[in-house]
Scaffold this active site. Sequence first.
Site, PDB file in Angstrom:
ATOM      1  N   ARG A  70       0.834  -1.200   0.000  1.00 52.42           N
ATOM      2  CA  ARG A  70       0.000   0.000   0.000  1.00 52.42           C
ATOM      3  C   ARG A  70       0.874   1.257   0.000  1.00 52.42           C
ATOM      4  NH1 ARG A  70      -3.944  -3.502   2.903  1.00 52.42           N
ATOM      5  NH2 ARG A  70      -2.866  -3.390   4.892  1.00 52.42           N
ATOM      6  N   PHE A 115     -11.866  -3.844  -5.545  1.00 43.33           N
ATOM      7  CA  PHE A 115     -11.911  -4.763  -4.407  1.00 43.33           C
ATOM      8  C   PHE A 115     -11.299  -4.058  -3.187  1.00 43.33           C
ATOM      9  CE2 PHE A 115     -11.130  -7.162  -8.342  1.00 43.33           C
ATOM     10  CZ  PHE A 115     -12.276  -7.963  -8.401  1.00 43.33           C
ATOM     11  N   ASP A 154     -16.211  -1.977  -4.076  1.00 42.88           N
ATOM     12  CA  ASP A 154     -16.315  -3.288  -3.451  1.00 42.88           C
ATOM     13  C   ASP A 154     -17.759  -3.762  -3.530  1.00 42.88           C
ATOM     14  OD1 ASP A 154     -14.298  -4.968  -1.492  1.00 42.88           O
ATOM     15  OD2 ASP A 154     -16.395  -5.369  -1.031  1.00 42.88           O
ATOM     16  N   ASP A 185      -6.915  -5.685  -6.317  1.00 43.04           N
ATOM     17  CA  ASP A 185      -6.584  -6.514  -5.154  1.00 43.04           C
ATOM     18  C   ASP A 185      -7.723  -7.501  -4.898  1.00 43.04           C
ATOM     19  OD1 ASP A 185      -5.470  -7.550  -2.850  1.00 43.04           O
ATOM     20  OD2 ASP A 185      -6.068  -5.858  -1.584  1.00 43.04           O
ATOM     21  N   CYS A 245      -3.585 -13.381  -4.353  1.00 40.27           N
ATOM     22  CA  CYS A 245      -3.317 -13.877  -3.004  1.00 40.27           C
ATOM     23  C   CYS A 245      -3.556 -15.384  -2.900  1.00 40.27           C
ATOM     24  CB  CYS A 245      -4.168 -13.138  -1.974  1.00 40.27           C
ATOM     25  SG  CYS A 245      -5.956 -13.320  -2.220  1.00 40.27           S
TER      26      CYS A 245
END
Length: 432
Positions: free
Chosen positions: A211, A227, A249, A333, A373
Site C-alpha cells: 500500500r 476490491f 467493493d 486486489d 493472493c
Amino acid sequence: MAIVILKKGEGRTIKAGGAWIFDNEIDRVDGSFEQGDIVRVRDFDGYEMGYGFINTRSKITVRMLSRRGAEITGDFIKERVRAAWEYRKKTVDTSSCRVIFGEADFLPGIVVDKFEDVLVVESLALGIDRLKPVILDSLREIMAEDGISIRGIYERSDAPVRKKEGMEPFKGFIGEEFDTEVEITENDVRFLVDVKDGQKTGFFLDQKYNRRAVRGLAKGGRVLDCFTHTGSFALNAYYAGAKEVTGVDVSETACEQARKNARLNGFTLLEDLADANADGGNSLAGRKDLAGGDTLAGRAGDGRTITFKCADVLDLLPKLEAAGERYDLVILDPPAFTKSREATKKAVKGYRDINMRGLKLVKNGGFFATCSCSHFMTEELFKKTVQEAARAAHKRLKQVEFRTQSPDHPILWASDSSYYLKFMIFQVVEEL
C-alpha cells in the site's frame, strides 16, 4: 508416545524442510494415540525425523513441530513464540502486525495478528489448538517484557476447514470481553478494524508495505481501487495526494467501513459533499472530522475527493471502459480466485479477464498495480497470465516493482504454502 513410520521413498517434503506428512506417506503407526497428540516420526529405516502432532481425520496427517530430537514442552513452545516476536521487532512496524504465521514460524496451523493492544487468533489444526493456551500466554508474557500490555484476545477460528480436523468453527472472546472495533495506524493512515465481524482476522496486514509502495504513483492523479474492502489502498492513495480516488467493493458493509475510515482521517468524501450540497452546505459547515482537525467543509476547498461505490467489479469495469473513463492508477486486489489446485485453470481465466479490463482503464503512461493472493496461482503462472491480459488489451507493460507479502508473513523456503501473495506494479503504455 506413538511412533509414525514412513513408507520407503516417502517423506520427501519434510526432508526438504517442509512441515507436512500426508496420509499416503505413512506406512504405520506403532503405539496408541488420541487425535491431536504429539507423536514421534521415523523414516522407514528407523532414522529419527522429529516430533509433530497427528490427526488421521486430515489428509495432512502429521504437522511437524521439531526436528533433531527436540521434545515438545512448554519451554520449547515459549522459545518458538519468542523467536517469532523477535523477528517482527527487527523487520516490521509492530504496532499492528502478524506475530505468528503458522508453518513459517514453526507453529503449524495457527496465526495470531496484533492490532495495537488486541490479539486475534485463528487456529485451524487440532494439535495446535491444544497448544493454543501456551502460545497465547507466552505472547502476553513476552510482549509485557517490552512494555506492551494486551487488553484482550479474540478468536476467529470460524473457517470451515476446521471440520476437516474434526473441530467445529468457533469465534468468540478468550478471556474478558472488550470493544471489538479497534483503531490502528498503518503508514500514518488510521483505520477502524472490526476484529469480530471483519474478513479473516479483521484487516489484511499482508499488504502493508505494498500500500505504501503505490503512494508516489497516486499523487495528483485519478485512482481506481478495485476490491477496496475497507478502503486500505484507496485511503493510502488519497493520503499521498491523489486528486480523485474511487474505491469499489461488492460489499456495502465494507464500503461503509471504508467511508468511516475516510472520515476518521478527515478526508473529503464525495458522499458527504453531495449531502452538503443538497441542504445548502449545512451538513458540513462547522462539523469537525473524526481526527479532530478542521471542518470538512473547510477541507473540501482543495478540490480533492474520495468516494466508495458498492458494485461488482467484474460488472463495473466494462461499463467504465464504455463510458470512456481513464485513470492514472488502477489497483486490483481481488480475493483468491482459487483455493484448490483443481480450480486453477478456471482461476487463470478469471485473473486474465479482470487484468485485461483493468489495463484498458489506465491512461497511456499511467500505472497499474495487480496482485494474486492464491498460493496455487504461482509466481510464474501469474506473470504469464498478466502478460496475456496485456496482449489482449493491446498494452505494453514496463515493470516497476515485483513485491510479495509483508515480512511479518515470512516466506519459509521449502514450505510452498507460506508463499501466496504476488504483487506487481507496471507502467502501462499504448502499443504503437
